[in-house]
Motif scaffolding. Sequence first.
Motif, mmCIF file in Angstrom:
data_model
loop_
_atom_site.group_PDB
_atom_site.id
_atom_site.type_symbol
_atom_site.label_atom_id
_atom_site.label_comp_id
_atom_site.label_asym_id
_atom_site.label_seq_id
_atom_site.Cartn_x
_atom_site.Cartn_y
_atom_site.Cartn_z
ATOM 1 N N GLU A 88 0.871 -1.176 0.000
ATOM 2 C CA GLU A 88 0.000 0.000 0.000
ATOM 3 C C GLU A 88 0.906 1.224 0.000
ATOM 4 N N LYS A 90 1.366 5.411 -0.600
ATOM 5 C CA LYS A 90 0.820 6.762 -0.743
ATOM 6 C C LYS A 90 1.982 7.738 -0.687
ATOM 7 N N LYS A 96 5.431 10.725 -6.915
ATOM 8 C CA LYS A 96 4.705 9.592 -7.492
ATOM 9 C C LYS A 96 5.574 8.760 -8.419
ATOM 10 N N GLU A 99 7.142 5.216 -7.566
ATOM 11 C CA GLU A 99 6.435 3.939 -7.613
ATOM 12 C C GLU A 99 6.978 3.062 -8.732
ATOM 13 N N GLU A 372 9.438 2.592 4.239
ATOM 14 C CA GLU A 372 8.632 3.766 4.562
ATOM 15 C C GLU A 372 9.501 4.868 5.169
ATOM 16 N N GLU A 388 3.003 12.574 4.760
ATOM 17 C CA GLU A 388 2.145 12.226 3.625
ATOM 18 C C GLU A 388 2.583 10.927 2.959
ATOM 19 N N THR A 390 3.227 6.854 2.920
ATOM 20 C CA THR A 390 2.821 5.570 3.494
ATOM 21 C C THR A 390 3.357 4.443 2.621
ATOM 22 N N THR A 422 -8.511 1.483 -7.629
ATOM 23 C CA THR A 422 -7.287 0.839 -7.153
ATOM 24 C C THR A 422 -7.600 -0.238 -6.129
ATOM 25 N N ASP A 423 -8.511 0.056 -5.187
ATOM 26 C CA ASP A 423 -8.892 -0.924 -4.165
ATOM 27 C C ASP A 423 -9.575 -2.130 -4.803
ATOM 28 N N GLU A 458 -9.671 6.898 -8.487
ATOM 29 C CA GLU A 458 -8.265 7.000 -8.127
ATOM 30 C C GLU A 458 -7.465 5.907 -8.811
#
Length: 459
Positions: A88, A90, A96, A99, A372, A388, A390, A422-423, A458
Motif C-alpha cells: 500500500e 501513498k 509519485k 512507484e 517507509e 504524507e 505511506t 485501485t482498491d 483514483e
Amino acid sequence: MPVQSTNPDYDAHIDEWRMMDDALEGESAIKRNQRNLPKPSGMTEAEKLDGTDNAYLYQNYTARAQYEHWVRDSLRSMMGLVSRLIPEVKLPAGLKGLEDNATADGFGLTQLFMRVVRQTISHGRVPLVVNIDDSGRPYFATYAVRNAINWDTADQGGRQDLALSVFREFRRKEQDRYSHECETVYREFYMDGAVCRTGVRNEAGELIEDDRPLGAVDGNANLVRGLSYIPVIYCGSTDNSPGVDEIPLLTMARAALKAYQLSADYFTALHQTSHPQPWVSGLDDNVELSITGPSAAWDLGKEGSCGYLEFQGVGVEAVRKAMEDQKNAALEAGAKVMDVSGTESGEARKTRQNDQHATLHSIVITAAAGIEQALRYAAEWTGYKPDEVTFKVDPEFVVPEAEAQQILAQLQLWQNGIIAKTDLRNNLRRGAVISLDRSNEDIDEELAMEPPVGGSDEQ
C-alpha cells in the motif's frame, strides 16, 4: 584509523555472511572453499609425503561430496509467497514517480521491497541508502551486507542516531568496453555538527570525490537546508536499528553444510565398499602381476595366495542417519522462518512469534517499515511532508479464493463510489481472481470498466 576500518560487529559476523553467500551460490561455491570441508588427517599426511601425486585423494573426496540446495530452494519458496503481497503506497504528488522508478538501476518500489526482503531472509541485514540524482530526484540504493563495513552511533539532539556509515564500492576502471577490472573505493556518510556530509575515498584514504554536505540546494547548487541525519537505514530481520540482526536462514545453512561434510564420508565409504583392494602373497621372484580385473587370470605359482581387502562399512549407516538428521533439522529451521499459517488469532500469533526468531511475517513488516522510513527521508530532503508518505504491506500469505458473491459485492462497492478502482483491483488480485502480474491497463480493458458516476476513480 584508515578508511578500511571495520565495525567490531562486522568482524564478528563476516564469516556467517560469507557462509550464506556460498550457500546461495550453490555447490560450486561450497566446494571452492576448503574451509567448508576440512581435509582428513590421513590425506594431510599423504600430501606431506608427496603433495603433487597424492593431491588426488582430497580432490576425489571433495568431488564425491554432495551439497543440497536447501537454502536456495527455501529462499525461492519464501519469495514466491512474498511476491503475492501488494504494498500500500501513498506519496506526495511530486514523488509519485518513485512507484515505478525508485532504485539506482531504475526499478520501482515493489521491486525494492522484494530485494530488501530477500536479502533480509538470506543475510539478516540490508543497508538502504537514500540519495538524490543529478536532476534532483530521489532514489534508493542497497548494498551487500559484506560491503557495509563500518558504522557508528552517537548522541544526536538527545537521541542515539547514526553518526557514521562507510560502504565499500567497486568501480570499473577506465579501460576498453570489454574489461571488467575494478578498483575499490569507499563511500562515507558522517555527521559534521548538525549536518550530514559525504565523500568517496580510495584505498589510500585520499578523496576522489569532493566531500560535500547533503541537503536541499537552490538553483545555484548552494546548500539551503542541510540534512540533520544520515540518510541510511539498516533494515534487519527483527528491527531497523544499526545493530546486526540474526540471519533467518543461518540454521538451515549450517545444517546443509554439515550434511555436505557427512556426505563426503558417506559417498567415500560407498565407493570403497564397491571397490575392494586385491592382495597377493607368496609369489616366486620371477612372477609378475601387471594386470587385474574380472577378465584377468593370475598364475600365482605353488606357494602363492590372494584375496581382497574389503571395506566393511560398519559406520556407513550411522553416517547416513546423521545426514538424514541434518536434513530434518534444516527443514525444521526453514519451517520456523516460513511461519505464515493463518489459522491462529492475531494475538496468539503475536505471542508465539515473540518466543521465536525472525519469521517471514515479521521480516515483511520490518522491511516495509524500513522502506517507509527511507521514503520519508526522501520526502523531507526534497521539500515534501514526510507524514504524507505511506508504505505498508499486509503479510497475509494465505490467499483466500473469492466466491462469486464476494466478487459481485466488490464490483457494486466500486460502482457505488464506496471504494476506489485501485482498491477494487487489489482486492480482486488478493482473491486470486486476477493474476498478480496483470497490469492495471489490461485489467481495465478486459473487464471493460467505466468510471462510476459520482465515485472515485483514483489510479
